[in-house]
Design a protein around this motif. Structure first.
Motif, PDB file in Angstrom:
ATOM      1  N   THR A 156      45.735  21.081 -11.612  1.00 47.59           N
ATOM      2  CA  THR A 156      46.256  20.521 -12.854  1.00 47.59           C
ATOM      3  C   THR A 156      45.399  19.323 -13.243  1.00 47.59           C
ATOM      4  OG1 THR A 156      48.505  21.203 -12.298  1.00 47.59           O
ATOM      5  CG2 THR A 156      48.262  19.494 -13.974  1.00 47.59           C
ATOM      6  N   PRO A 157      44.808  19.348 -14.432  1.00 46.83           N
ATOM      7  CA  PRO A 157      43.996  18.198 -14.842  1.00 46.83           C
ATOM      8  C   PRO A 157      44.836  16.927 -15.001  1.00 46.83           C
ATOM      9  CG  PRO A 157      43.575  20.120 -16.242  1.00 46.83           C
ATOM     10  CD  PRO A 157      44.803  20.421 -15.438  1.00 46.83           C
ATOM     11  N   LEU A 158      44.156  15.806 -14.990  1.00 45.30           N
ATOM     12  CA  LEU A 158      44.746  14.553 -15.450  1.00 45.30           C
ATOM     13  C   LEU A 158      44.745  14.584 -16.967  1.00 45.30           C
ATOM     14  CD1 LEU A 158      42.806  12.113 -13.097  1.00 45.30           C
ATOM     15  CD2 LEU A 158      45.157  12.895 -12.798  1.00 45.30           C
ATOM     16  N   HIS A 159      45.879  14.248 -17.586  1.00 50.44           N
ATOM     17  CA  HIS A 159      46.003  14.298 -19.044  1.00 50.44           C
ATOM     18  C   HIS A 159      46.300  12.902 -19.592  1.00 50.44           C
ATOM     19  CE1 HIS A 159      46.072  18.683 -18.969  1.00 50.44           C
ATOM     20  NE2 HIS A 159      47.115  18.682 -18.169  1.00 50.44           N
ATOM     21  N   TYR A 160      45.685  12.584 -20.714  1.00 49.74           N
ATOM     22  CA  TYR A 160      45.863  11.295 -21.378  1.00 49.74           C
ATOM     23  C   TYR A 160      45.931  11.504 -22.894  1.00 49.74           C
ATOM     24  CZ  TYR A 160      43.437   9.562 -17.098  1.00 49.74           C
ATOM     25  OH  TYR A 160      43.028   9.314 -15.810  1.00 49.74           O
ATOM     26  N   ILE A 161      46.522  10.533 -23.585  1.00 46.98           N
ATOM     27  CA  ILE A 161      46.242  10.356 -25.007  1.00 46.98           C
ATOM     28  C   ILE A 161      45.129   9.325 -25.075  1.00 46.98           C
ATOM     29  CG2 ILE A 161      47.136   9.725 -27.276  1.00 46.98           C
ATOM     30  CD1 ILE A 161      48.400  12.223 -25.987  1.00 46.98           C
ATOM     31  N   GLN A 162      44.017   9.692 -25.654  1.00 47.05           N
ATOM     32  CA  GLN A 162      42.821   8.847 -25.648  1.00 47.05           C
ATOM     33  C   GLN A 162      42.424   8.486 -27.073  1.00 47.05           C
ATOM     34  OE1 GLN A 162      39.231   9.205 -22.944  1.00 47.05           O
ATOM     35  NE2 GLN A 162      38.453  10.354 -24.693  1.00 47.05           N
ATOM     36  N   THR A 163      42.125   7.212 -27.264  1.00 48.55           N
ATOM     37  CA  THR A 163      41.611   6.717 -28.540  1.00 48.55           C
ATOM     38  C   THR A 163      40.255   6.079 -28.292  1.00 48.55           C
ATOM     39  OG1 THR A 163      43.865   6.236 -29.288  1.00 48.55           O
ATOM     40  CG2 THR A 163      42.056   5.221 -30.523  1.00 48.55           C
ATOM     41  N   ILE A 164      39.256   6.491 -29.060  1.00 45.60           N
ATOM     42  CA  ILE A 164      37.928   5.898 -28.970  1.00 45.60           C
ATOM     43  C   ILE A 164      37.666   5.133 -30.256  1.00 45.60           C
ATOM     44  CG2 ILE A 164      35.449   6.338 -28.786  1.00 45.60           C
ATOM     45  CD1 ILE A 164      36.231   8.908 -27.223  1.00 45.60           C
ATOM     46  N   VAL A 165      37.477   3.827 -30.126  1.00 47.65           N
ATOM     47  CA  VAL A 165      37.197   2.972 -31.277  1.00 47.65           C
ATOM     48  C   VAL A 165      35.707   2.671 -31.257  1.00 47.65           C
ATOM     49  CG1 VAL A 165      37.748   0.829 -32.476  1.00 47.65           C
ATOM     50  CG2 VAL A 165      39.497   1.963 -31.065  1.00 47.65           C
ATOM     51  N   SER A 166      34.977   3.230 -32.203  1.00 49.79           N
ATOM     52  CA  SER A 166      33.531   3.024 -32.262  1.00 49.79           C
ATOM     53  C   SER A 166      33.201   1.769 -33.056  1.00 49.79           C
ATOM     54  CB  SER A 166      32.851   4.238 -32.903  1.00 49.79           C
ATOM     55  OG  SER A 166      33.397   4.493 -34.175  1.00 49.79           O
ATOM     56  N   HIS A 167      32.064   1.145 -32.696  1.00 50.56           N
ATOM     57  CA  HIS A 167      31.599  -0.084 -33.348  1.00 50.56           C
ATOM     58  C   HIS A 167      32.705  -1.136 -33.358  1.00 50.56           C
ATOM     59  CE1 HIS A 167      27.963   1.971 -34.500  1.00 50.56           C
ATOM     60  NE2 HIS A 167      28.627   2.869 -35.194  1.00 50.56           N
ATOM     61  N   SER A 168      33.351  -1.291 -32.209  1.00 48.80           N
ATOM     62  CA  SER A 168      34.453  -2.231 -32.126  1.00 48.80           C
ATOM     63  C   SER A 168      33.984  -3.673 -32.216  1.00 48.80           C
ATOM     64  CB  SER A 168      35.213  -2.018 -30.812  1.00 48.80           C
ATOM     65  OG  SER A 168      36.198  -2.996 -30.639  1.00 48.80           O
ATOM     66  N   ALA A 169      32.937  -4.011 -31.462  1.00 48.58           N
ATOM     67  CA  ALA A 169      32.413  -5.382 -31.450  1.00 48.58           C
ATOM     68  C   ALA A 169      31.053  -5.380 -30.785  1.00 48.58           C
ATOM     69  CB  ALA A 169      33.361  -6.316 -30.702  1.00 48.58           C
ATOM     70  N   GLY A 170      30.196  -6.283 -31.242  1.00 47.88           N
ATOM     71  CA  GLY A 170      28.891  -6.410 -30.619  1.00 47.88           C
ATOM     72  C   GLY A 170      27.923  -5.322 -31.047  1.00 47.88           C
ATOM     73  N   ASN A 171      26.694  -5.412 -30.520  1.00 52.74           N
ATOM     74  CA  ASN A 171      25.642  -4.472 -30.879  1.00 52.74           C
ATOM     75  C   ASN A 171      25.089  -3.717 -29.686  1.00 52.74           C
ATOM     76  OD1 ASN A 171      25.536  -5.203 -33.699  1.00 52.74           O
ATOM     77  ND2 ASN A 171      24.621  -7.146 -33.038  1.00 52.74           N
ATOM     78  N   GLU A 172      25.759  -3.841 -28.530  1.00 48.90           N
ATOM     79  CA  GLU A 172      25.286  -3.123 -27.355  1.00 48.90           C
ATOM     80  C   GLU A 172      25.471  -1.620 -27.550  1.00 48.90           C
ATOM     81  OE1 GLU A 172      23.857  -4.229 -24.482  1.00 48.90           O
ATOM     82  OE2 GLU A 172      23.704  -6.163 -25.502  1.00 48.90           O
ATOM     83  N   PRO A 173      24.478  -0.814 -27.156  1.00 42.49           N
ATOM     84  CA  PRO A 173      24.625   0.629 -27.327  1.00 42.49           C
ATOM     85  C   PRO A 173      25.706   1.197 -26.413  1.00 42.49           C
ATOM     86  CG  PRO A 173      22.646   0.121 -26.049  1.00 42.49           C
ATOM     87  CD  PRO A 173      23.179  -1.189 -26.555  1.00 42.49           C
TER      88      PRO A 173
END
Length: 346
Positions: A156-173
């Motif tokens: 059984t996989p590990l399950h999550y609700i996942q949110t990815i916020v792009s360009h949140s802060a800073g300029n690091e790649p």
């Protein structure tokens, strides 16, 4: 002999049996295990033997799991290394499930990588009780069979609700935007996208067919195993190798493909293939059900995963979080508790 040198010698002697045993596990770091990272042993084929053995056992397990999988899903996955399934939830039922997932409040964790922030809420007993449609989806026979096939285990996989916020802060790649493989062996990742994902919004990106260990891929694995791990980027040295454009071309692999999808689309992939998070041109949020499974690649049996039992499987995420909290000073803990949140909270 100086005290420090003597202590280091004793430490290596004590660790050597553990390092040797790790050869029979999914351990992958060329930095942390001097046997796995030995350029002398890898020149004689140590890494390549592990790669070939893991791939052979994975193929053998999948053959025994294949009969339970819908043929069109299995054929797409075998060919490409991923499968895309639109409308995995009946369209009339999806809006209610989506709203329930986006408004559910639970303990959340966040991690920052470069300029991106990833937030996860564990799909745990509380969430499954509050959202019966979610439990029904994750226990659907055809979905479970596909999870097992891609993972190559009845786990059984590990399950999550996942949110990815792009360009949140800073300029690091964001390091996830570089094409890479997660390990030297197969594993499952899956995304059920709750909103449409366009080409400008960081779509999941995959190199079709790169999950296969062709002669060119094996030659690349052999070369990288003989590279000084202190002379390359840290993620590659720890066993999640990044791949350059020139290396992709040399392996006769196609261009990476960003998977632009509608909401209610399920994507499953073998992350031994080369993949990345596509570049986002603006700040935005991508929300999904994210699932993950990776077991010891050298086990010949299909089941035997105690933590996949009902009552245990849905509690594992929080157990993992708490264990890492307690061992933080030894193994690190990038996932910081941020209180009770929804997937969409700022």
């Amino acid at each position: 002999m100086a005290v420090n040198d003597r202590n280091m010698t004793i430490g290596k002697a004590l660790m050597s049996p553990i390092w040797a045993l790790q050869l029979l596990t999914g351990a992958k770091s060329f930095l942390d295990n001097p046997i796995i990272g030995s350029r002398r042993l890898n020149a004689r084929g140590l890494h390549l033997v592990r790669v070939k053995l893991a791939a052979g056992l994975c193929a053998w397990r999948r053959r025994r799991l294949a009969s339970g999988v819908r043929p069109e899903w299995r054929e797409a996955f075998d060919r490409d290394g991923f499968v895309v399934i639109p409308d995995i939830v009946p369209p009339a039922e999806f809006p209610a499930l989506r709203d329930a997932l986006l408004t559910f409040k639970g303990p959340a964790r966040e991690m920052r990588q470069g300029d991106a922030v990833t937030r996860r809420l564990a799909i745990d007993p509380a969430m499954l009780s509050a959202i019966p449609a979610l439990r029904a989806l994750l226990t659907r026979k055809e979905v479970v069979a596909l999870f097992h096939y891609v993972a190559s285990y009845r786990t059984t996989p590990l399950h999550y609700i996942q949110t990815i916020v792009s360009h949140s802060a800073g300029n690091e790649p964001d390091p996830q935007e570089t094409l890479h493989a997660d390990s030297f062996h197969s594993s499952l990742k899956a995304w059920l996208f709750l909103n449409p994902v366009s080409a400008e919004e960081g779509p999941f990106t995959y190199v079709r067919g790169s999950h296969r260990f062709t002669p060119a891929r094996l030659a690349w694995e052999q070369r990288r195993s003989q590279t000084d791990p202190h002379a390359i980027d840290r993620l590659s040295a720890r066993g999640s190798p990044r791949i350059s454009e020139a290396e992709r071309v040399a392996m006769n692999l196609p261009e990476p493909e960003g998977l632009t999808v509608a909401g209610n689309t399920l994507v499953l992939a073998d992350t031994v293939g080369f993949h990345a998070r596509g570049r986002s041109v603006r700040r935005g949020e991508r929300v999904e059900i994210w699932s993950y499974a990776r077991r010891n690649p050298f086990l010949p049996w299909l089941g035997g995963d105690l933590f996949s039992l009902p009552g245990l499987a849905e509690r594992r995420v929080k157990w993992v979080w708490r264990a890492r909290d307690r061992l933080e000073k030894h193994i690190g803990q990038p996932w910081r508790a941020v209180g009770t949140r929804t997937a969409m909270d700022d």
